[in-house]
Design a protein around this motif. Structure first.
Motif, PDB file in Angstrom:
ATOM      1  N   SER A 166      52.446  15.340  61.429  1.00 39.41           N
ATOM      2  CA  SER A 166      52.183  15.528  59.997  1.00 39.41           C
ATOM      3  C   SER A 166      52.380  16.943  59.486  1.00 39.41           C
ATOM      4  N   GLU A 220      44.085   8.540  48.450  1.00 46.07           N
ATOM      5  CA  GLU A 220      44.068   7.088  48.295  1.00 46.07           C
ATOM      6  C   GLU A 220      43.678   6.395  49.602  1.00 46.07           C
ATOM      7  N   LYS A 221      44.215   6.868  50.714  1.00 47.86           N
ATOM      8  CA  LYS A 221      43.950   6.215  51.996  1.00 47.86           C
ATOM      9  C   LYS A 221      42.524   6.454  52.482  1.00 47.86           C
ATOM     10  N   PRO A 235      52.684  14.831  46.448  1.00 46.90           N
ATOM     11  CA  PRO A 235      53.048  13.573  47.123  1.00 46.90           C
ATOM     12  C   PRO A 235      52.231  13.318  48.385  1.00 46.90           C
ATOM     13  N   PHE A 236      51.918  14.382  49.104  1.00 46.74           N
ATOM     14  CA  PHE A 236      51.158  14.268  50.340  1.00 46.74           C
ATOM     15  C   PHE A 236      49.677  14.070  50.042  1.00 46.74           C
ATOM     16  N   ALA A 274      60.376   7.871  52.644  1.00 52.26           N
ATOM     17  CA  ALA A 274      59.129   7.311  52.115  1.00 52.26           C
ATOM     18  C   ALA A 274      58.257   6.784  53.254  1.00 52.26           C
ATOM     19  N   LEU A 334      56.695   9.702  55.122  1.00 47.84           N
ATOM     20  CA  LEU A 334      55.545  10.257  54.421  1.00 47.84           C
ATOM     21  C   LEU A 334      54.308   9.385  54.627  1.00 47.84           C
ATOM     22  N   GLU A 335      54.487   8.075  54.611  1.00 47.66           N
ATOM     23  CA  GLU A 335      53.366   7.179  54.864  1.00 47.66           C
ATOM     24  C   GLU A 335      52.814   7.394  56.275  1.00 47.66           C
ATOM     25  N   GLU A 351      48.013  13.154  47.320  1.00 54.48           N
ATOM     26  CA  GLU A 351      47.613  11.936  46.606  1.00 54.48           C
ATOM     27  C   GLU A 351      47.531  10.736  47.536  1.00 54.48           C
ATOM     28  N   ARG A 352      48.454  10.658  48.490  1.00 52.30           N
ATOM     29  CA  ARG A 352      48.412   9.560  49.451  1.00 52.30           C
ATOM     30  C   ARG A 352      47.206   9.673  50.370  1.00 52.30           C
ATOM     31  N   THR A 371      50.907  10.819  56.512  1.00 53.55           N
ATOM     32  CA  THR A 371      49.594  10.802  55.859  1.00 53.55           C
ATOM     33  C   THR A 371      48.637   9.858  56.573  1.00 53.55           C
ATOM     34  N   ASP A 372      49.153   8.765  57.143  1.00 53.79           N
ATOM     35  CA  ASP A 372      48.302   7.892  57.969  1.00 53.79           C
ATOM     36  C   ASP A 372      47.672   8.685  59.115  1.00 53.79           C
TER      37      ASP A 372
END
Length: 290
Positions: A175, A252-253, A245-246, A208, A211-212, A248-249, A215-216
């Motif tokens: 990450s 949310e998670k 972008p990083f 995309a 990035l998921e 905010e994810r 951030t996971d």
């Protein structure tokens, strides 16, 4: 007055401080990865003109900052840097890890917390951290403490990623800005940096997904930290950690974690000089100087 120094892998910053305020500051390129043995002299030269005005030197440094030595993880070399600086400056020197310094700045200058516990994570070139537990900055004699970027996470359906520390699937190897840029460059078949990835390539399906995944991994780390420390607050900083972008994810998670693992994710309040300010504040607690 205090000379505060922030030694990073890319840049070295220094400031002359009085009453926790920066009077004058300087910045130069780091030499850690190509001339490490001359680091102490290089830093002392950067601070010329200030030494006679100061009574204490406070240093925030990348790497494994122990009582007597600093092990530079990425350079795989160890220096007695504290003693070298003490001899060169002819002043008392207090040294701590740079992310720990930023954590201390956030704790001292941020809102007072009833549990006196806070965790700071910086996601930038690498991933570092600092932990304040019950009002105390967590440290270790050998300096290998709160290096939370080197905690590993599960990736059961994904290829393992080797970290420079020797383990696999460290969050830093997944990450960090360095890792995101490396993986994105392989996907795009040309060299990009992390900033360019965020600004120009998020519509690319593979980027995309990258990035998921990144951030996971960070959210898994935050859940582990919550279980370890009980902190209600995590400060997320660094050039990647602060990028919309990083960030905010991640926010949310975190809300989708089981409630017991959820934390309040906040932005740093100390800005670009967090390491310098934190080092100065910590040095004062050690020596009782103002």
């Amino acid at each position: 007055m205090i000379i505060a120094i922030d030694i990073g892998g890319t840049k070295i910053s220094a400031a002359l401080m009085n009453d926790n305020k920066i009077i004058e500051s300087r910045k130069t390129d780091s030499i850690i990865h190509h001339d490490l043995n001359n680091l102490a002299n290089y830093v002392i030269q950067l601070c010329q003109g200030w030494i006679d005005k100061a009574h204490l030197v406070a240093v925030a440094c990348t790497g494994q900052v122990g009582t007597n030595h600093v092990h530079f993880l990425s350079a795989k070399q160890t220096l007695p840097l504290k003693q070298q600086l003490k001899t060169g400056f002819n002043l008392p020197v207090v040294m701590l890890n740079d992310a720990a310094a930023a954590a201390w700045a956030e704790y001292c200058l941020g809102p007072k917390r009833q549990d006196n516990t806070l965790v700071y994570i910086t996601v930038s070139t690498g991933i570092g951290g600092g932990i304040i537990q019950n009002g105390q900055l967590i440290t270790a004699n050998d300096g290998f403490c709160a290096h939370i970027g080197h905690m590993s996470v599960s990736r059961p359906s994904l290829p393992h990623i080797q970290c420079h520390c020797g383990r696999i699937n460290c969050v830093e190897a997944i990450s960090s800005g360095t890792s995101i840029a490396k993986q994105a460059s392989q996907m795009l078949n040309y060299q990009v940096n992390c900033k360019t990835v965020f600004e120009q390539h998020l519509s690319h399906p593979e980027i995309a997904t990258l990035l998921e995944q990144s951030t996971d991994a960070l959210v898994d780390l935050i859940a582990n930290i919550k279980a370890l420390t009980g902190t209600a607050v995590v400060v997320l900083g660094g050039s990647v950690g602060s990028a919309s972008p990083f960030r905010e994810r991640v926010i949310e998670k975190i809300t989708k974690l089981p409630k017991i693992y959820q934390v309040n994710l906040v932005s740093p309040i100390t800005g670009e000089h967090a390491d310098l300010i934190g080092a100065a504040l910590f040095a004062q607690t050690i020596h009782g100087f103002t």
